[in-house]
Design a protein around this motif. Structure first.
Motif, PDB file in Angstrom:
ATOM      1  N   ARG A 224      39.911  74.963  76.206  1.00  0.00           N
ATOM      2  CA  ARG A 224      40.760  74.757  75.035  1.00  0.00           C
ATOM      3  C   ARG A 224      41.130  76.055  74.330  1.00  0.00           C
ATOM      4  O   ARG A 224      41.941  76.063  73.420  1.00  0.00           O
ATOM      5  CB  ARG A 224      40.085  73.796  74.066  1.00  0.00           C
ATOM      6  N   TRP A 225      40.524  77.193  74.740  1.00  0.00           N
ATOM      7  CA  TRP A 225      40.829  78.482  74.118  1.00  0.00           C
ATOM      8  C   TRP A 225      41.565  79.427  75.067  1.00  0.00           C
ATOM      9  O   TRP A 225      41.661  80.617  74.800  1.00  0.00           O
ATOM     10  CB  TRP A 225      39.536  79.149  73.645  1.00  0.00           C
ATOM     11  N   SER A 226      42.099  78.908  76.147  1.00  0.00           N
ATOM     12  CA  SER A 226      42.742  79.758  77.145  1.00  0.00           C
ATOM     13  C   SER A 226      43.985  80.465  76.617  1.00  0.00           C
ATOM     14  O   SER A 226      44.312  81.566  77.068  1.00  0.00           O
ATOM     15  CB  SER A 226      43.125  78.922  78.385  1.00  0.00           C
ATOM     16  N   PHE A 227      44.688  79.858  75.669  1.00  0.00           N
ATOM     17  CA  PHE A 227      45.948  80.424  75.175  1.00  0.00           C
ATOM     18  C   PHE A 227      45.813  81.052  73.784  1.00  0.00           C
ATOM     19  O   PHE A 227      46.824  81.286  73.116  1.00  0.00           O
ATOM     20  CB  PHE A 227      47.031  79.330  75.129  1.00  0.00           C
ATOM     21  N   ASP A 228      44.593  81.316  73.351  1.00  0.00           N
ATOM     22  CA  ASP A 228      44.404  81.814  71.991  1.00  0.00           C
ATOM     23  C   ASP A 228      45.088  83.155  71.754  1.00  0.00           C
ATOM     24  O   ASP A 228      45.728  83.374  70.712  1.00  0.00           O
ATOM     25  CB  ASP A 228      42.916  81.947  71.676  1.00  0.00           C
ATOM     26  N   GLU A 229      44.962  84.090  72.696  1.00  0.00           N
ATOM     27  CA  GLU A 229      45.591  85.409  72.525  1.00  0.00           C
ATOM     28  C   GLU A 229      47.102  85.285  72.445  1.00  0.00           C
ATOM     29  O   GLU A 229      47.754  85.925  71.610  1.00  0.00           O
ATOM     30  CB  GLU A 229      45.187  86.345  73.675  1.00  0.00           C
ATOM     31  N   ALA A 230      47.678  84.461  73.309  1.00  0.00           N
ATOM     32  CA  ALA A 230      49.131  84.280  73.295  1.00  0.00           C
ATOM     33  C   ALA A 230      49.583  83.589  72.008  1.00  0.00           C
ATOM     34  O   ALA A 230      50.611  83.957  71.423  1.00  0.00           O
ATOM     35  CB  ALA A 230      49.565  83.461  74.519  1.00  0.00           C
TER      36      ALA A 230
END
Length: 265
Positions: A224-230
Motif C-alpha cells: 500500500r506504500w509503493s507509490f508514496d514517493e510519486a
C-alpha cells in the motif's frame, strides 16, 4: 463497639462554603463560576483576547533575539512560529471567535457545538452555496482544500481544464490505496500502475527519473506504500504550481464573489 467521633461542621456552614468563591482564585475565575452559560462564554472569549494582546506586545521586544536563534530551532523561535500560526488561524476557531457574533468576519451560523442549531454543517449541502468561511479555508491551506470534498471536486474541474487532472486523480487513488483492505491492495496497485505509471498508461503523471526508479523498485514487492514517493512528488507539484493558479483562476474568484453577495443579503 466504640464509634469514632470526629469534628463535623454544621450543615448550614458547609452550604455557605460551597456558595462562596475560592479566595485563592483570581476574581475573573470566581466571576466565571457564577455567570450563566452565555455570559461565561463571552468572558472566556474576552480573557483569550487579552492574552493574545499581551503576547503580541511582548513579541517586538524579543524579535531580534528570536531571529538570532531561528536557524538553530531555539525554543523562542518555535514559540514565535506557533503564535504566528495561532494568529493566522484564530478566525476559524469557533471557541475563540464566536460564530455568528459581531467579531466573526464571515458572519457564519452559530456554533453547533454550543447551540442546537446545526445550520453551519448543513447550509452548503441544502442550498448548494459555498460560504465565505469555507472558501477562506481553501485559500488558507492546500491541505484544507484537499480535505474538503467540494473543494477537491472544484480543484479537479480546474485541473481538467488545464489538462493536468491526472495529477489529482493519481494522488487521490494513492490515498485510497493506503486505507483499503489487504485483499484490495494488489488490485489497486495494478490499476494505479496501468493508469498512471506504466509507459503505456492512459493518464501518465509527470514524475522525474529518480522518483520513477524508486517506484519501480517498490513495485518489486507491491504494497500500500509503493507509490508514496510519486504521490509526494505530485503533491508538491500541485501545491507549488497548480494550487497558486487555482486561487487566481476565474473559478475561484466567481465562487468568492457569489458567497460575498449571499452574505450581504
Amino acid at each position: 463497639m466504640r464509634q469514632r467521633v470526629g469534628h463535623v461542621r454544621p450543615i448550614q456552614h458547609r452550604r455557605q462554603l460551597r456558595t462562596q468563591p475560592n479566595r485563592n482564585h483570581p476574581p475573573q475565575m470566581a466571576a466565571l463560576a457564577q455567570a450563566p452559560h452565555l455570559q461565561r462564554q463571552a468572558q472566556v472569549f474576552k480573557l483569550q483576547q487579552q492574552f493574545v494582546r499581551f503576547v503580541s506586545q511582548q513579541l517586538p521586544a524579543q524579535a531580534g533575539a528570536t531571529a538570532l536563534h531561528a536557524s538553530a530551532g531555539h525554543p523562542e523561535a518555535r514559540g514565535t512560529r506557533y503564535i504566528g500560526f495561532y494568529e493566522h488561524r484564530r478566525l476559524f476557531d469557533p471557541h475563540i471567535v464566536m460564530l455568528g457574533s459581531q467579531q466573526d468576519p464571515f458572519q457564519s451560523h452559530t456554533n453547533p457545538w454550543t447551540y442546537d442549531n446545526v445550520d453551519l454543517w448543513t447550509h452548503d449541502k441544502i442550498t448548494g452555496d459555498i460560504s465565505t468561511r469555507r472558501l477562506q479555508l481553501w485559500e488558507d491551506s492546500f491541505e484544507e482544500l484537499l480535505s474538503d470534498n467540494i473543494g477537491r471536486d472544484t480543484l479537479q474541474k480546474f485541473l481538467d481544464k488545464e489538462y493536468s487532472g491526472e495529477n489529482l486523480r493519481f494522488w487521490w487513488e494513492v490515498q485510497k490505496l493506503r486505507k483499503c483492505s489487504c485483499r484490495m491492495v494488489p488490485v489497486l496497485v495494478t490499476e494505479i500502475y496501468n493508469e498512471f505509471i506504466d509507459t503505456n498508461a492512459t493518464s501518465p503523471v509527470n514524475v522525474d527519473c529518480k522518483v520513477m526508479e524508486i517506484t519501480e523498485e517498490n513495485l518489486k514487492n507491491p504494497n500500500r506504500w509503493s507509490f508514496d514517493e510519486a504521490a509526494d512528488h505530485i503533491f508538491c507539484l500541485m501545491k507549488n504550481d497548480s494550487y497558486q493558479r487555482f486561487l487566481r483562476s476565474d473559478i475561484y474568484k466567481d465562487l468568492l464573489a457569489q458567497s460575498r453577495k449571499k452574505s450581504l443579503l
